[in-house]
Design a protein around this motif. Structure first.
Motif, PDB file in Angstrom:
ATOM      1  N   LYS A  83      -5.160  10.686   4.186  1.00  0.00           N
ATOM      2  CA  LYS A  83      -4.396  11.726   4.869  1.00  0.00           C
ATOM      3  C   LYS A  83      -3.060  11.231   5.409  1.00  0.00           C
ATOM      4  CE  LYS A  83      -8.693  13.975   6.413  1.00  0.00           C
ATOM      5  NZ  LYS A  83      -9.453  14.422   7.600  1.00  0.00           N
ATOM      6  N   VAL A  84      -2.955   9.915   5.664  1.00  0.00           N
ATOM      7  CA  VAL A  84      -1.730   9.422   6.304  1.00  0.00           C
ATOM      8  C   VAL A  84      -0.508   9.560   5.404  1.00  0.00           C
ATOM      9  CG1 VAL A  84      -2.981   7.803   7.777  1.00  0.00           C
ATOM     10  CG2 VAL A  84      -2.177   7.065   5.526  1.00  0.00           C
ATOM     11  N   VAL A 108      10.906  -1.147   3.704  1.00  0.00           N
ATOM     12  CA  VAL A 108      11.388  -1.016   5.085  1.00  0.00           C
ATOM     13  C   VAL A 108      10.463  -0.082   5.863  1.00  0.00           C
ATOM     14  CG1 VAL A 108      13.228  -0.044   6.507  1.00  0.00           C
ATOM     15  CG2 VAL A 108      13.791  -1.608   4.652  1.00  0.00           C
ATOM     16  N   ASN A 109      10.104   1.050   5.253  1.00  0.00           N
ATOM     17  CA  ASN A 109       9.198   1.989   5.927  1.00  0.00           C
ATOM     18  C   ASN A 109       7.836   1.365   6.179  1.00  0.00           C
ATOM     19  OD1 ASN A 109      11.185   3.911   5.908  1.00  0.00           O
ATOM     20  ND2 ASN A 109      10.266   5.201   4.332  1.00  0.00           N
ATOM     21  N   SER A 142      15.308  10.960   7.073  1.00  0.00           N
ATOM     22  CA  SER A 142      13.962  11.099   6.517  1.00  0.00           C
ATOM     23  C   SER A 142      13.715  12.529   6.046  1.00  0.00           C
ATOM     24  CB  SER A 142      12.914  10.695   7.563  1.00  0.00           C
ATOM     25  OG  SER A 142      13.029   9.335   7.906  1.00  0.00           O
ATOM     26  N   LEU A 143      14.159  13.502   6.835  1.00  0.00           N
ATOM     27  CA  LEU A 143      14.017  14.900   6.433  1.00  0.00           C
ATOM     28  C   LEU A 143      14.794  15.192   5.154  1.00  0.00           C
ATOM     29  CD1 LEU A 143      14.259  16.699   9.894  1.00  0.00           C
ATOM     30  CD2 LEU A 143      12.247  16.539   8.444  1.00  0.00           C
ATOM     31  N   GLY A 191       5.676  11.042  11.213  1.00  0.00           N
ATOM     32  CA  GLY A 191       4.705  11.124  10.122  1.00  0.00           C
ATOM     33  C   GLY A 191       5.351  11.359   8.773  1.00  0.00           C
ATOM     34  N   LEU A 192       6.652  11.050   8.613  1.00  0.00           N
ATOM     35  CA  LEU A 192       7.340  11.245   7.344  1.00  0.00           C
ATOM     36  C   LEU A 192       7.458   9.964   6.525  1.00  0.00           C
ATOM     37  CD1 LEU A 192      10.281  13.597   8.383  1.00  0.00           C
ATOM     38  CD2 LEU A 192       8.223  14.207   7.120  1.00  0.00           C
ATOM     39  N   GLY A 193       7.409   8.806   7.199  1.00  0.00           N
ATOM     40  CA  GLY A 193       7.669   7.538   6.513  1.00  0.00           C
ATOM     41  C   GLY A 193       6.714   7.262   5.374  1.00  0.00           C
TER      42      GLY A 193
END
Length: 453
Positions: free
Chosen positions: A381-382, A318-319, A252-253, A401-403
């Motif tokens: 914000k999400v 998927v996310n 994800s990063l 909180g990256l998805g």
């Protein structure tokens, strides 16, 4: 001042002229006495008039009451100083005017070469007449009016200068702030670039040893190094599961750093969105089954194709599916429903263009869950990186909180949109809209209806 001296002449019948300290004429009444006009027709008379006017302009006035100066016509000029804030800034000249005592043409006028005595006698009564007392009153009135004009003009000038100075100071401050903002923006861009490079580097360096950990743990589970006892197998499986979680975080990063730097690769082709949803659902189905959440996919067969990268679109859903399952309690449901819709194409702001704009075909996918839902104030914000609705140290649901941030960037890379709606009575709905492929592309024709329970 021209209007003022003209009104003085109309009211009192006396010519008025305003001159500066150096003798420059600033304003004068336009009417010339008939006698003066006749005199100026003769060269000698014109020279005599010019000499008198020069003397009057150069007359040194030491008293605020003013002074008088005679003319060869028998007329007089009254000169009064114009003072402001303790200094003399000019002179006001009244005349020529005849005193009441002058009733005949004076010898000084007849002595000028070319002057017709009969015509001079005829024109003399048409000159303005005034007593010294009247001339003094008019001069005082003129000075008072000029004082008001000077005061108001001076104050207006000061106000204008202060306003200009204020604008210049504001402009200077604004320029400094803009320069500081520009420097800060450039610095922020440098920091963002450094951050993206750091994330990419550290993620790559972490993934290399983690791959070895996963490989050796799989070999241990497979019994390559010998049979494991029950507790040993449990420990190795825990290592394998946590390594999988860590690998997902690292990936994800990496994805986030590529999306921020614009280096993510897109292999676009015509994609059947129903097939993508089925593949995404099959990926997250084990998690849903283990948690006791029912997962369904519904995509009709007449959906148009979408131009995009199938692998990246599968990552989007998927996310979204994993996010919906994570926040849905056991016994809940998660639905992925696709449909076709039409929206207005982007047009210019010219009047009437919106009426001529064609409708743009879109494919809408709604991922709805019956979970805890997202407050309306938090819905925008999400999609920010690393943002969590529940940021407390005791939050029930994990995650980085990256998805959702990756979802938003991938959808926008496909020229689509994503937003959140409420799902009554509980839950949330993530709505993804993607533009359909070219009009000539045939529909997918394959209807998808899958249920995982």
């Amino acid at each position: 001042m021209r209007g003022m001296v003209g009104s003085i002449e109309q009211v009192f019948g006396m010519p008025v002229r305003i001159v500066s300290n150096s003798g420059v004429s600033l304003a004068s009444s336009s009417r010339e006495a008939p006698l003066c006009a006749m005199i100026n027709e003769e060269p000698a008379g014109r020279r005599a008039c010019g000499a008198i006017v020069s003397e009057v302009k150069r007359l040194r006035v030491t008293s605020s009451e003013g002074a008088t100066h005679g003319c060869f016509t028998g007329a007089r000029y009254r000169v009064v100083p114009i003072e402001y804030e303790g200094g003399t800034i000019g002179r006001a000249i009244l005349g020529p005017y005849l005193p009441p005592s002058v009733e005949s043409v004076p010898d000084t006028l007849l002595a000028i070469e070319g002057i017709d005595p009969a015509r001079a006698a005829e024109l003399l009564p048409h000159m303005a007449r005034a007593t010294e007392a009247t001339a003094e009153i008019v001069s005082k009135h003129l000075v008072a009016v000029l004082d008001v004009i000077l005061w108001s003009g001076h104050k207006a000038l000061l106000t204008s200068k202060m306003h200009i100075a204020s604008i210049r100071e504001s402009y200077r401050e604004l320029s400094e702030k803009n320069a500081a903002l520009e420097q800060a923006y450039e610095r922020q861009q440098e920091l963002d670039k450094l951050k993206s490079n750091f994330l990419a580097t550290i993620s790559h360096e972490l993934r290399t040893p983690l791959t070895s950990i996963l490989g050796y743990s799989e070999m241990l589970v497979g019994g390559i190094a010998g049979e494991l006892t029950g507790p040993q197998l449990d420990f190795v499986q825990i290592i394998q599961a946590k390594s999988d979680q860590l690998l997902k975080l690292i990936m994800s990063l990496l994805d986030l750093s590529k999306l921020e730097s614009g280096t993510v690769m897109m292999r676009r082709s015509d994609v059947a969105i129903g097939v993508v949803l089925a593949e995404a659902a099959s990926t997250v189905a084990p998690v849903a089954t283990k948690k006791g959440v029912t997962l369904t996919v519904d995509a009709p067969g007449d959906l148009p194709l979408v131009l995009g990268d199938p692998e990246r679109l599968r990552q989007v859903f998927v996310n979204l599916g994993e996010n919906a399952i994570k926040f849905t309690p056991p016994g809940g449901t998660v639905q992925m429903v696709a449909r076709q819709m039409a929206t207005e194409a982007d047009v210019s702001d010219e009047p009437g263009m919106v009426l001529l704009a064609p409708l743009r075909q879109m494919v809408e996918v709604r991922v709805a869950d019956t979970g805890i839902g997202i407050p309306e104030a938090e819905r925008d914000k999400v999609f920010d990186p690393f943002y969590q609705v529940d940021q407390s140290s005791t939050r029930e649901h994990g995650g980085t909180g990256l998805g959702l941030s990756i979802v938003k960037r991938l959808v926008e890379a496909h020229h689509g949109t994503v937003h959140i709606e409420g799902h009554e009575p509980t839950g949330a709905v993530f709505v993804v809209r993607l533009p359909a492929s070219r009009p000539s592309a045939p529909p997918s024709k394959a209807a998808i209806s899958v249920r995982f329970a």
